[in-house]
Scaffold this motif. Structure first.
Motif, PDB file in Angstrom:
ATOM      1  N   THR A  17      -0.825  65.419 -10.391  1.00 59.47           N
ATOM      2  CA  THR A  17      -0.168  65.951 -11.585  1.00 59.47           C
ATOM      3  C   THR A  17       1.215  65.334 -11.764  1.00 59.47           C
ATOM      4  OG1 THR A  17      -1.357  68.047 -11.305  1.00 59.47           O
ATOM      5  CG2 THR A  17       0.549  68.084 -12.771  1.00 59.47           C
ATOM      6  N   LYS A  38      -7.098  68.245 -18.072  1.00 61.38           N
ATOM      7  CA  LYS A  38      -7.470  68.629 -16.700  1.00 61.38           C
ATOM      8  C   LYS A  38      -8.737  69.447 -16.943  1.00 61.38           C
ATOM      9  CE  LYS A  38      -6.536  70.174 -12.251  1.00 61.38           C
ATOM     10  NZ  LYS A  38      -6.080  69.478 -11.047  1.00 61.38           N
ATOM     11  N   ASP A  56      -1.249  73.134 -13.408  1.00 59.28           N
ATOM     12  CA  ASP A  56      -1.312  71.702 -13.768  1.00 59.28           C
ATOM     13  C   ASP A  56      -1.346  71.539 -15.282  1.00 59.28           C
ATOM     14  OD1 ASP A  56      -3.424  70.324 -11.088  1.00 59.28           O
ATOM     15  OD2 ASP A  56      -1.458  71.290 -11.095  1.00 59.28           O
ATOM     16  N   GLU A 122      -6.916  64.309 -15.420  1.00 59.81           N
ATOM     17  CA  GLU A 122      -6.666  64.563 -13.994  1.00 59.81           C
ATOM     18  C   GLU A 122      -7.884  65.234 -13.377  1.00 59.81           C
ATOM     19  OE1 GLU A 122      -3.246  66.987 -12.853  1.00 59.81           O
ATOM     20  OE2 GLU A 122      -4.065  67.206 -10.821  1.00 59.81           O
TER      21      GLU A 122
HETATM   22 MG   LIG Z   1      -2.718  68.622  -9.914  1.00 62.07          MG
END
Ligand SMILES: [Mg+2]
Ligand SMILES: Nc1ncnc2c1ncn2[C@@H]1O[C@H](COP(=O)(O)OP(=O)(O)OP(=O)(O)O)[C@@H](O)[C@H]1O
Ligand SMILES: C[C@H](N)[C@H](N)CCCCCC(=O)O
Length: 235
Positions: A17, A38, A56, A122
Motif C-alpha cells: 500500500t 484493492k 488500505d 493492490e
Molecule cells: Mg496493503
C-alpha cells in the motif's frame, strides 16, 4: 509505458500500500489521472453504521485524490471487504461468502475500460494468498495479465522470499514491471548487496530501492517509481 499495474508482495505488511500510494501521488504530480483498486481486503474496520472500511482502501483513495471518507468511492475501490484479519478465503467463509476469481478479474478489467488514466490494483498479502480453496491471487494476476510490481523487504530472509516470488510469477506467465526493495527496519545486509544478488538471478527485472523513514522522522524522498518502472501514459 504501462497504464495498468498490479502491486503484489513477498508477504503481508511488506509495503504494497505504501508503494502503491507513492506511485499514485507521483503520477498525479505529473498531471496524470490514476485510479486504484484493492479488489479484496481483509482486516477491515466497521463504523457505527456497520459499514466495513478497508484501511488500505482509505490510503489508496487519498493517494488518488479522493476523499478517504467517501463511502461510494470506497465501495468502488474495494469491492470485497471482510472484517477478519486473515486470508481472504477464510475471511469470506466466516462471512458466509465465496470469492470468485472470474468476478474479481472482470471487475479490474472493467475499471481499465472506464478510465483513460492509470489503474493500480493492490493484491492481498503475498503472491499466493488463497482467494478460494482452489485459487490464489497468482491466478488472478495470471488471468489479468497486468504488469506486476513485486514489493520485497531487505530483512534477513528476503533473498529466498523474493527469488521464490519472482520464480512463481515468471512460471505463471505474469508480466513483471519490476521489483521494489522496500528497506526493512532491520537490515543486517546492506540493501545494495541484496539488490545486486537479486539482479544476478533476474537481470531482466528493473529494481528500485525505497528508503524507510525512521520512527518519528519525516519520510525521506522516494525514488521516481513512475520513471523506474515505466508507469502511466508518459504525458
Ligand atoms: Mg496493503
Ligand atoms: N518505506 C517505508 N517507510 C516507512 N514506513 C513504511 C515503509 N513501507 C511501509 N511502511 C509502513 O509499514 C506498514 C506496512 O506497510 P503496508 O501497509 O504498505 O503493507 P502491505 O504490504 O500493504 O500490507 P497488507 O498485506 O496488509 O496489505 C504501514 O504502516 C506502512 O505505512
Ligand atoms: C489482514 C492483513 N492486513 C492482510 N490483508 C491479510 C494477509 C493474509 C495472509 C495469508 C497468508 O499468507 O498466510
Amino acid at each position: 509505458m504501462t497504464r495498468t499495474l498490479v502491486v503484489t508482495g513477498t508477504g503481508t505488511e511488506i509495503g504494497k500500500t505504501y508503494i502503491s500510494a507513492a506511485i499514485a501521488r507521483q503520477l498525479r504530480a505529473r498531471g496524470e489521472t490514476v485510479e486504484a483498486t484493492k479488489p479484496v481486503s481483509s482486516g477491515c474496520e466497521a463504523d457505527d453504521q456497520g459499514r466495513l472500511w478497508s484501511p488500505d482502501g482509505r490510503e489508496l483513495l487519498a493517494a488518488c485524490g479522493y476523499d478517504p471518507d467517501d463511502w461510494a468511492a470506497h465501495q468502488r475501490l474495494c469491492l470485497e471487504r471482510f472484517a477478519e484479519p486473515m486470508s481472504p478465503h477464510m475471511a469470506a467463509d466466516r462471512a458466509g461468502r465465496i470469492l470468485s476469481l472470474k468476478m474479481l478479474t472482470g471487475y479490474c478489467e472493467s475499471l481499465e475500460g472506464e478510465t483513460d488514466g492509470c489503474v493500480l490494483a493492490e493484491g492481498v498479502g503475498g503472491v499466493m494468498v488463497p482467494l478460494t480453496d482452489s485459487t490464489t491471487f497468482l491466478d488472478w494476476m495470471r488471468d489479468l495479465q497486468w504488469p506486476a510490481l513485486l514489493v520485497a523487504g531487505t530483512y534477513l530472509g528476503t533473498l529466498s522470499h523474493t527469488l521464490t516470488a519472482l520464480r512463481c510469477l515468471k512460471d505463471a506467465g505474469v508480466p513483471l514491471a519490476g521489483l521494489v526493495l522496500n528497506r526493512s527496519a532491520e537490515e543486517p545486509v546492506p540493501a545494495e548487496e541484496t539488490r545486486r544478488t537479486l539482479s544476478f538471478f533476474h537481470p531482466d527485472v528493473p529494481v528500485a530501492v525505497v528508503p524507510r523513514a525512521a520512527e518519528g522522522e519525516t519520510a525521506p524522498e522516494l525514488p521516481d517509481l513512475v520513471e523506474a518502472f515505466g508507469i502511466g501514459r508518459g504525458e
